[in-house]
Scaffold this active site. Structure first.
Site, PDB file in Angstrom:
ATOM      1  N   PRO A   2      31.568  95.035  61.984  1.00 25.31           N
ATOM      2  CA  PRO A   2      30.327  95.408  61.308  1.00 25.31           C
ATOM      3  C   PRO A   2      30.151  94.645  59.992  1.00 25.31           C
ATOM      4  O   PRO A   2      31.051  94.607  59.168  1.00 25.31           O
ATOM      5  CB  PRO A   2      30.511  96.909  61.057  1.00 25.31           C
ATOM      6  N   GLU A   3      28.990  94.023  59.843  1.00 24.98           N
ATOM      7  CA  GLU A   3      28.657  93.313  58.617  1.00 24.98           C
ATOM      8  C   GLU A   3      27.607  94.126  57.867  1.00 24.98           C
ATOM      9  O   GLU A   3      27.339  95.278  58.215  1.00 24.98           O
ATOM     10  CB  GLU A   3      28.179  91.896  58.949  1.00 24.98           C
TER      11      GLU A   3
END
Length: 273
Positions: A2-3
């Protein structure tokens, strides 16, 4: 992993359910998934506290509890925080269950790299990795001049620099590749070779791509889901990431796939100079 867009989406969807609720009990299925404060048992430290709000810093979620306590959640590669309206049996990858006065939040992680750290809110910046993060790329204070200053005189590739969380917070492999494509800059370029015009284009591309990612509720190739268990849809808009060997959507040339900064990197040698 996840960014920024994925973590922001988790923040928004989780906050809708849990803001104002009290954590009645914490069940540790795998105790190594949490880090407590000053040898106090995590489940004792966190229980009976109210969730006031949820913030984000880079790729970290900051769950603000009452009485000066923050839970810093880092998803790493495959971490998830899912909300359930009713009691839910933990699956084989669930490591922590937060029992609320209305529903439950489960922290699960297939790869077991993610962690949730409890720390006094007043010390969450000074005594954690948050204090070393670079600026937030979607804040008004982030300007082309700030980007130039963060790059400094580095001789590293622009791909490596943008992946460095000390330079800029929240970007990972997906959104770096997409930002560089939109800015028409080769990931092989060193940051000290970028002109003022290129820096301005890169600054705008970063903001555009991250906002588009948030609007699409993130990119779901494999493990990422929001707090409701829903996938994002940004993978439909990807121009280069994950498309090595395929034709460029702009010029038709075969996209290059190389290894840069230890990460697989995809770009168009025709469009990105």
């Amino acid at each position: 992993m996840p960014e920024l867009p994925e973590v922001e989406t988790i923040r928004r969807t989780l906050a809708q359910h849990v803001n104002g609720l009290k954590i009645k009990e914490v069940k540790l299925v795998w105790s190594s998934a949490v880090i407590s404060w000053e040898d106090q048992p995590f489940e004792v430290l966190v229980a009976d506290r109210q969730i006031q709000r949820i913030d984000r810093r880079g790729k970290y979620l900051l769950i603000r509890l009452d009485n000066d306590l923050t839970l810093i959640a880092h998803m790493r590669m495959t971490g998830r925080l899912n909300y359930y309206t009713e009691k839910q049996p933990p699956d084989k990858h669930t490591h922590v269950v937060f029992c609320l006065d209305k529903g439950e939040v489960h922290f699960s992680d297939v790869r077991k790299f993610g962690r949730i750290q409890a720390i006094p809110t007043s010390r969450s910046i000074s005594d954690s990795s948050l204090g070393k993060l670079g600026p937030e790329p979607l804040e008004l204070e982030f300007t082309p001049q700030v980007l130039k200053e963060r790059f400094g005189k580095k001789k590293v590739s622009v791909k490596a620099a943008l992946l460095d969380q000390h330079v800029l917070a929240g970007l990972g492999n997906i959104y770096v590749d997409e930002s560089l494509f939109q800015a028409r800059i080769s990931p092989n370029r060193t940051v000290d070779s970028l002109t003022e015009e290129e820096l301005a284009e890169l600054h705008q591309a970063i903001r555009n791509v991250l906002q588009a990612g948030i609007d699409a509720q993130g990119t779901s190739f494999r493990d990422y889901r929001d707090a409701n268990g829903e996938k994002g849809s940004f993978e439909r808009a990807l121009q280069v990431y994950g498309r090595g060997g395929e034709p460029c959507k702009v010029c038709g040339q075969k996209l290059e796939r190389v290894r840069l900064a230890g990460r697989t990197t995809v770009y168009c040698s025709q469009c990105q100079k």
